[in-house]
Scaffold this active site. Structure first.
Site, PDB file in Angstrom:
ATOM      1  N   GLY A  10       0.818  -1.217   0.000  1.00 11.48           N
ATOM      2  CA  GLY A  10       0.000   0.000   0.000  1.00 11.48           C
ATOM      3  C   GLY A  10       0.848   1.261   0.000  1.00 11.48           C
ATOM      4  O   GLY A  10       2.076   1.211  -0.105  1.00 11.48           O
ATOM      5  N   ASP A  33       0.966  -9.134   1.714  1.00 13.42           N
ATOM      6  CA  ASP A  33      -0.143  -8.346   1.179  1.00 13.42           C
ATOM      7  C   ASP A  33      -1.113  -9.310   0.511  1.00 13.42           C
ATOM      8  O   ASP A  33      -0.779 -10.461   0.214  1.00 13.42           O
ATOM      9  CB  ASP A  33       0.360  -7.300   0.172  1.00 13.42           C
ATOM     10  N   ASP A  48      -4.065 -13.313   3.140  1.00  8.02           N
ATOM     11  CA  ASP A  48      -5.293 -12.625   3.512  1.00  8.02           C
ATOM     12  C   ASP A  48      -5.304 -12.572   5.036  1.00  8.02           C
ATOM     13  O   ASP A  48      -5.557 -13.587   5.702  1.00  8.02           O
ATOM     14  CB  ASP A  48      -6.506 -13.408   2.974  1.00  8.02           C
ATOM     15  N   TYR A 138     -14.946   4.058   8.578  1.00  7.40           N
ATOM     16  CA  TYR A 138     -13.500   4.033   8.773  1.00  7.40           C
ATOM     17  C   TYR A 138     -13.130   4.658  10.124  1.00  7.40           C
ATOM     18  O   TYR A 138     -12.371   4.085  10.905  1.00  7.40           O
ATOM     19  CB  TYR A 138     -12.855   4.799   7.616  1.00  7.40           C
ATOM     20  N   LYS A 142     -11.420   2.908  13.357  1.00  5.54           N
ATOM     21  CA  LYS A 142     -10.147   3.370  13.929  1.00  5.54           C
ATOM     22  C   LYS A 142     -10.305   3.690  15.418  1.00  5.54           C
ATOM     23  O   LYS A 142      -9.431   3.370  16.225  1.00  5.54           O
ATOM     24  CB  LYS A 142      -9.616   4.579  13.158  1.00  5.54           C
TER      25      LYS A 142
HETATM   26  N1  SER Z   1      -6.031   9.470   4.464  1.00  2.00           N
HETATM   27  C1  SER Z   1      -7.074   8.778   5.143  1.00  2.00           C
HETATM   28  C2  SER Z   1      -8.357   8.876   4.408  1.00  2.00           C
HETATM   29  O1  SER Z   1      -8.552   9.878   3.742  1.00  2.00           O
HETATM   30  C3  SER Z   1      -7.250   9.336   6.529  1.00  2.00           C
HETATM   31  O2  SER Z   1      -6.719   8.453   7.441  1.00  2.00           O
HETATM   32  O3  SER Z   1      -9.165   8.021   4.504  1.00  2.00           O
END
Ligand code: SER
Length: 318
Positions: A10, A33, A48, A138, A142
């Protein structure tokens, strides 16, 4: 003893791998990966990481000291597939926390994000401890991950370490599926001589960081003596902050014909809930974090890196 990077292909994993190889040697760094880039890569494992048995098999064969868990579905992409993103982001972390608890490795680095903050968080100089009401999948994953990290540290003594990355700006590998990706895309369009249509509003300020600073922060935190660390959830981390219009102007200093149109979409709704700037004084105090790239240094590094690697026909003078 080895370092293992999960999500090594990534945006951040790619450059983290290069830096760890420089510091510790090729043999000491194992990359994993879900997609393979190079058939001849002997230090790579196709994996995975949501598959707990596959992960366990890897750790059973290889003595490991540090794990860097860089695999995640980022904010914009996660909104398109909420349950899948939650599953991927949380399952991989839980799999690794459990293996850590069982003693398969010493330390776990797992990045959190500015996405843990939300609409009621103070926007300027956002403190380490404040209101956190993320409203993206997301951001929720987190924030939950941060709490699990601290839980495993407190209950099981697992050496977990984390920073809340801002938007990361890099040229070697593109980001994928993030809200802050616009800031990388702008450079590609500018160098191709094409106008860019920006999906974030022109005055939307967001915290950002050049990749070299992000890698430095990661390694500095992992090398810090454990007794210096006062935070085991995730450290606020900052470098620069700018709006799309400010970035556009900074690029135009070197490419005067560059033009940007603005057509904000659902990603602007995400960006609006994130901080403008971050107070990272605890990271600066605990492990002497400091950034090296301001906006202009970042712009020059991006243009020079991309020009050399992808757009050699473009003439630039700095
Ligand atoms: N760069 C990331 C995003 O935009 C933020 O952690 O999802």
């Amino acid at each position: 003893m080895k370092k293992v990077i999960i999500g090594a292909n990534g945006q951040i994993g790619t450059e983290l791998r290069q830096r760890l190889v420089q510091s510790y040697g090729h043999e000491a760094v194992l990359a994993a990966d879900i997609v393979r880039k190079d058939e001849a890569d002997k230090q790579f494992i196709l994996l995975d990481a949501t598959d707990a048995d596959a992960l366990r098999a890897l750790f059973a064969q290889t003595p490991v000291d540090d794990v860097y868990l860089m695999a995640a579905i980022l904010s914009a992409r996660a909104e398109q597939m909420p349950r899948k993103a939650w599953h991927i982001n949380m399952t991989i972390l839980h799999n690794l926390l459990e293996l850590g608890r069982e003693g398969f490795f010493q330390s776990l680095f797992w990045p959190s994000s500015i996405a843990v903050f939300g609409p009621h968080t103070p926007k300027e100089n956002t403190p380490q401890y404040t209101v956190m009401d993320p409203d993206t999948v997301y951001g929720i994953s987190k924030l939950a991950g941060e709490r699990w990290m601290e839980y495993y540290y407190e209950k099981y003594g697992l050496d977990v370490r984390s920073v809340r990355y801002p938007g990361i700006i890099s040229w070697k590998t593109r980001p994928g599926g993030g809200t802050t990706d616009y800031a990388v895309e702008m450079f590609h369009y500018a160098l191709r001589g094409e106008p860019y249509t920006c999906y974030i509003a022109p005055d939307e300020r967001l915290p950002m960081m050049y990749i070299d600073d992000a890698i430095d922060a990661t390694i500095r935190l992992m090398e810090a003596p454990a007794e210096r660390l006062s935070i085991r959830s995730s450290y606020n981390l900052a470098a620069v902050h700018f709006t799309p219009r400010e970035l556009e102007a900074a690029i135009r200093r070197y490419i005067p014909d560059f033009r940007v149109h603005y057509a904000p979409d659902f990603r602007e709704d995400i960006a609006r809930t994130w901080p403008d700037s971050i107070d990272d004084s605890t990271a600066r105090k605990d492990w002497q974090w400091h950034h090296r790239y301001d906006l202009d240094a970042m712009v020059r590094a991006m243009l020079a890196g991309l020009q050399k690697s992808r757009y050699p026909e473009v003439e630039l003078s700095f």
